[in-house]
Design a protein around this motif. Structure first.
Motif, PDB file in Angstrom:
ATOM      1  N   LEU A 173       0.832  -1.201   0.000  1.00  0.00           N
ATOM      2  CA  LEU A 173       0.000   0.000   0.000  1.00  0.00           C
ATOM      3  C   LEU A 173       0.871   1.258   0.000  1.00  0.00           C
ATOM      4  CD1 LEU A 173      -2.818  -0.976   2.538  1.00  0.00           C
ATOM      5  CD2 LEU A 173      -2.743  -1.319   0.058  1.00  0.00           C
ATOM      6  N   LEU A 174       1.960   1.220   0.749  1.00  0.00           N
ATOM      7  CA  LEU A 174       2.878   2.360   0.761  1.00  0.00           C
ATOM      8  C   LEU A 174       3.506   2.561  -0.615  1.00  0.00           C
ATOM      9  CD1 LEU A 174       4.645   1.830   4.214  1.00  0.00           C
ATOM     10  CD2 LEU A 174       2.616   3.203   3.681  1.00  0.00           C
ATOM     11  N   LEU A 175       3.855   1.469  -1.281  1.00  0.00           N
ATOM     12  CA  LEU A 175       4.372   1.577  -2.645  1.00  0.00           C
ATOM     13  C   LEU A 175       3.318   2.190  -3.564  1.00  0.00           C
ATOM     14  CD1 LEU A 175       6.492   1.046  -4.812  1.00  0.00           C
ATOM     15  CD2 LEU A 175       5.583  -1.299  -5.014  1.00  0.00           C
ATOM     16  N   GLY A 176       2.065   1.790  -3.355  1.00  0.00           N
ATOM     17  CA  GLY A 176       0.986   2.381  -4.146  1.00  0.00           C
ATOM     18  C   GLY A 176       0.914   3.882  -3.980  1.00  0.00           C
ATOM     19  N   GLU A 177       1.158   4.368  -2.761  1.00  0.00           N
ATOM     20  CA  GLU A 177       1.132   5.819  -2.526  1.00  0.00           C
ATOM     21  C   GLU A 177       2.313   6.531  -3.173  1.00  0.00           C
ATOM     22  OE1 GLU A 177      -1.255   8.034  -0.847  1.00  0.00           O
ATOM     23  OE2 GLU A 177      -2.184   6.266  -1.745  1.00  0.00           O
ATOM     24  N   VAL A 178       3.468   5.890  -3.165  1.00  0.00           N
ATOM     25  CA  VAL A 178       4.622   6.474  -3.857  1.00  0.00           C
ATOM     26  C   VAL A 178       4.299   6.624  -5.342  1.00  0.00           C
ATOM     27  CG1 VAL A 178       7.023   6.111  -4.541  1.00  0.00           C
ATOM     28  CG2 VAL A 178       6.307   5.587  -2.202  1.00  0.00           C
ATOM     29  N   VAL A 179       3.765   5.575  -5.937  1.00  0.00           N
ATOM     30  CA  VAL A 179       3.437   5.601  -7.363  1.00  0.00           C
ATOM     31  C   VAL A 179       2.366   6.641  -7.656  1.00  0.00           C
ATOM     32  CG1 VAL A 179       2.428   4.260  -9.253  1.00  0.00           C
ATOM     33  CG2 VAL A 179       4.126   3.205  -7.741  1.00  0.00           C
ATOM     34  N   ALA A 180       1.297   6.643  -6.850  1.00  0.00           N
ATOM     35  CA  ALA A 180       0.191   7.571  -7.094  1.00  0.00           C
ATOM     36  C   ALA A 180       0.649   9.023  -7.011  1.00  0.00           C
ATOM     37  CB  ALA A 180      -0.931   7.313  -6.089  1.00  0.00           C
ATOM     38  N   THR A 181       1.450   9.342  -5.997  1.00  0.00           N
ATOM     39  CA  THR A 181       1.886  10.729  -5.812  1.00  0.00           C
ATOM     40  C   THR A 181       2.917  11.122  -6.858  1.00  0.00           C
ATOM     41  OG1 THR A 181       1.555  10.390  -3.434  1.00  0.00           O
ATOM     42  CG2 THR A 181       2.657  12.403  -4.108  1.00  0.00           C
ATOM     43  N   ALA A 182       3.808  10.221  -7.200  1.00  0.00           N
ATOM     44  CA  ALA A 182       4.790  10.523  -8.242  1.00  0.00           C
ATOM     45  C   ALA A 182       4.091  10.827  -9.559  1.00  0.00           C
ATOM     46  CB  ALA A 182       5.763   9.351  -8.408  1.00  0.00           C
ATOM     47  N   GLY A 183       3.092  10.041  -9.886  1.00  0.00           N
ATOM     48  CA  GLY A 183       2.343  10.281 -11.120  1.00  0.00           C
ATOM     49  C   GLY A 183       1.623  11.610 -11.108  1.00  0.00           C
ATOM     50  N   LEU A 184       1.059  11.968  -9.953  1.00  0.00           N
ATOM     51  CA  LEU A 184       0.358  13.243  -9.841  1.00  0.00           C
ATOM     52  C   LEU A 184       1.317  14.421 -10.043  1.00  0.00           C
ATOM     53  CD1 LEU A 184      -2.162  14.919  -9.136  1.00  0.00           C
ATOM     54  CD2 LEU A 184      -1.532  14.655  -6.713  1.00  0.00           C
ATOM     55  N   ILE A 185       2.481  14.360  -9.400  1.00  0.00           N
ATOM     56  CA  ILE A 185       3.458  15.436  -9.537  1.00  0.00           C
ATOM     57  C   ILE A 185       3.967  15.520 -10.969  1.00  0.00           C
ATOM     58  CG2 ILE A 185       5.718  16.254  -8.800  1.00  0.00           C
ATOM     59  CD1 ILE A 185       3.516  16.607  -6.711  1.00  0.00           C
ATOM     60  N   LEU A 186       4.231  14.381 -11.576  1.00  0.00           N
ATOM     61  CA  LEU A 186       4.671  14.369 -12.973  1.00  0.00           C
ATOM     62  C   LEU A 186       3.619  15.018 -13.868  1.00  0.00           C
ATOM     63  CD1 LEU A 186       6.563  13.473 -15.267  1.00  0.00           C
ATOM     64  CD2 LEU A 186       5.416  11.235 -15.212  1.00  0.00           C
ATOM     65  N   LEU A 187       2.360  14.714 -13.624  1.00  0.00           N
ATOM     66  CA  LEU A 187       1.282  15.282 -14.434  1.00  0.00           C
ATOM     67  C   LEU A 187       1.186  16.794 -14.260  1.00  0.00           C
ATOM     68  CD1 LEU A 187      -1.250  15.128 -16.207  1.00  0.00           C
ATOM     69  CD2 LEU A 187      -2.551  14.555 -14.127  1.00  0.00           C
ATOM     70  N   VAL A 188       1.097  17.247 -13.016  1.00  0.00           N
ATOM     71  CA  VAL A 188       0.896  18.676 -12.752  1.00  0.00           C
ATOM     72  C   VAL A 188       2.058  19.507 -13.287  1.00  0.00           C
ATOM     73  CG1 VAL A 188       0.720  20.415 -10.932  1.00  0.00           C
ATOM     74  CG2 VAL A 188      -0.603  18.295 -10.761  1.00  0.00           C
ATOM     75  N   PHE A 189       3.279  19.110 -12.969  1.00  0.00           N
ATOM     76  CA  PHE A 189       4.425  19.918 -13.369  1.00  0.00           C
ATOM     77  C   PHE A 189       4.797  19.691 -14.828  1.00  0.00           C
ATOM     78  CE2 PHE A 189       4.436  20.087  -8.828  1.00  0.00           C
ATOM     79  CZ  PHE A 189       4.821  21.387  -8.555  1.00  0.00           C
ATOM     80  N   GLY A 190       4.410  18.535 -15.359  1.00  0.00           N
ATOM     81  CA  GLY A 190       4.578  18.332 -16.795  1.00  0.00           C
ATOM     82  C   GLY A 190       3.665  19.252 -17.590  1.00  0.00           C
ATOM     83  N   LEU A 191       2.436  19.409 -17.134  1.00  0.00           N
ATOM     84  CA  LEU A 191       1.523  20.354 -17.783  1.00  0.00           C
ATOM     85  C   LEU A 191       2.059  21.776 -17.688  1.00  0.00           C
ATOM     86  CD1 LEU A 191      -1.973  19.054 -16.589  1.00  0.00           C
ATOM     87  CD2 LEU A 191      -1.002  18.850 -18.872  1.00  0.00           C
ATOM     88  N   ALA A 192       2.631  22.117 -16.527  1.00  0.00           N
ATOM     89  CA  ALA A 192       3.180  23.461 -16.358  1.00  0.00           C
ATOM     90  C   ALA A 192       4.365  23.686 -17.298  1.00  0.00           C
ATOM     91  CB  ALA A 192       3.608  23.670 -14.906  1.00  0.00           C
ATOM     92  N   ARG A 193       5.254  22.689 -17.416  1.00  0.00           N
ATOM     93  CA  ARG A 193       6.441  22.846 -18.261  1.00  0.00           C
ATOM     94  C   ARG A 193       6.060  22.993 -19.741  1.00  0.00           C
ATOM     95  NH1 ARG A 193      11.356  20.872 -16.209  1.00  0.00           N
ATOM     96  NH2 ARG A 193      11.488  21.558 -14.032  1.00  0.00           N
ATOM     97  N   THR A 194       4.938  22.402 -20.140  1.00  0.00           N
ATOM     98  CA  THR A 194       4.538  22.441 -21.551  1.00  0.00           C
ATOM     99  C   THR A 194       3.438  23.461 -21.811  1.00  0.00           C
ATOM    100  OG1 THR A 194       3.021  20.583 -21.120  1.00  0.00           O
ATOM    101  CG2 THR A 194       5.217  20.049 -21.955  1.00  0.00           C
ATOM    102  N   ASP A 195       3.203  24.331 -20.824  1.00  0.00           N
ATOM    103  CA  ASP A 195       2.225  25.415 -20.969  1.00  0.00           C
ATOM    104  C   ASP A 195       0.840  24.885 -21.318  1.00  0.00           C
ATOM    105  OD1 ASP A 195       1.392  28.055 -20.912  1.00  0.00           O
ATOM    106  OD2 ASP A 195       1.794  28.391 -23.039  1.00  0.00           O
ATOM    107  N   ARG A 196       0.420  23.833 -20.609  1.00  0.00           N
ATOM    108  CA  ARG A 196      -0.908  23.263 -20.856  1.00  0.00           C
ATOM    109  C   ARG A 196      -1.710  23.132 -19.567  1.00  0.00           C
ATOM    110  NH1 ARG A 196       0.061  17.898 -24.163  1.00  0.00           N
ATOM    111  NH2 ARG A 196       1.703  17.690 -22.596  1.00  0.00           N
ATOM    112  N   LEU A 197      -1.475  24.042 -18.625  1.00  0.00           N
ATOM    113  CA  LEU A 197      -2.214  23.979 -17.362  1.00  0.00           C
ATOM    114  C   LEU A 197      -3.704  24.208 -17.541  1.00  0.00           C
ATOM    115  CD1 LEU A 197       0.183  25.717 -14.825  1.00  0.00           C
ATOM    116  CD2 LEU A 197      -0.709  23.389 -14.696  1.00  0.00           C
TER     117      LEU A 197
END
Length: 277
Positions: A173-197
């Motif tokens: 379950l802890l691994l699941g949280e690492v994966v879930a949060t990493a994906g969320l951060i990648l998504l949010v800041f990836g959108l910011a880096r590509t000007d698609r917020l």
């Protein structure tokens, strides 16, 4: 004479429309220029910090009320755990998307200390939330998370505060949280880096809805929400003893997510090196 001086020396055009940028400032019919509104997910520095903190508190409270309330409703309507999770995830997707659209232009719609702290780290290169602002954001988010859980209990006639007995401390379950949060951060800041917020409301809500199902932990991915859910012994609850492990895994996931952003999109540039919009 410069071009700017020449433009200001021209007589006012009586036929110019109120929105015409060449209209004279003395024209009583001219309307003031309106600043463009920031995209949901952006952090507008011109909003007062008190207003941004209030938006974070209200948004996080509403998000937790949606998560906990829909979980209570689902368990009241069906004994099927799969249907309960389906109802809970659908309500969360729609609720989160609406909250980002509504409050994104005010505070950036973080509702999540992991996102806020990740933005503080990236803000070292210019822009974004500062450490001083994060010291206001994070307590507001945690207070909102607790408030939302209490509110959901009140709406459904449950005890206002009842510590959860739902243990969630297994390593998978802890691994699941690492994966879930990493994906969320990648998504949010990836959108910011590509000007698609501008796509953040649909993208973030969709990701969380999917992560409900593809992660073993059902994707809390948020320390404030995790703390709030400890206050309810219902479908969405988490035992207080499991909270530190989940929060630690989420923060670790945020670090992994930032590393992935740098790997995939390259290191961010300081604000002074970015081209003018």
């Amino acid at each position: 004479m410069s071009a700017t001086e020449a433009a200001s020396a021209r007589p006012a055009d009586p036929t110019a429309s109120p929105s015409d940028p060449t209209a004279s400032p003395s024209d009583p019919t001219a309307s003031p220029a309106v600043d463009p509104q920031p995209a949901p997910g952006a952090t507008p520095p011109r909003s007062p910090l008190a207003a941004r903190a209030a938006a974070e508190l209200v948004g996080t409270a509403a998000l937790v009320a949606v998560v906990v309330g829909s979980g209570i409703q689902a368990t009241d309507l069906t004994p099927d755990v799969g249907l309960q999770l389906l109802a809970n995830s659908i309500a969360t997707v729609f609720g989160l998307g609406v909250l980002i659209v509504l409050l994104g232009p005010v505070s950036g719609a973080h509702f999540n200390p992991a996102v806020t702290l990740a933005e503080v780290w990236t803000a070292r290169r210019g822009g974004g939330v500062t450490a001083r602002e994060a010291a206001v954001y994070v307590p507001a988010q945690i207070t909102g998370g607790i408030t939302g859980a209490v509110l959901a209990g009140a709406m459904f006639g449950e005890p206002l505060v009842e510590w959860s007995t739902h243990e969630r401390s297994a390593g998978n379950l802890l691994l699941g949280e690492v994966v879930a949060t990493a994906g969320l951060i990648l998504l949010v800041f990836g959108l910011a880096r590509t000007d698609r917020l501008r796509f953040a409301p649909a993208a973030v809500a969709s990701y969380i809805g999917a992560a409900y199902w593809f992660t073993s932990s059902t994707s809390f991915a948020n320390p404030a929400v995790t703390i709030g859910r400890a206050f309810t012994d219902t479908f969405a609850g988490i035992a207080p003893s499991s909270v530190p492990g989940f929060v630690g895994a989420q923060l670790a996931g945020a670090v992994v997510g930032l590393a992935l952003v740098a790997l995939v999109f390259g290191p961010g540039r300081p604000a002074e090196e970015r081209p003018a919009a």
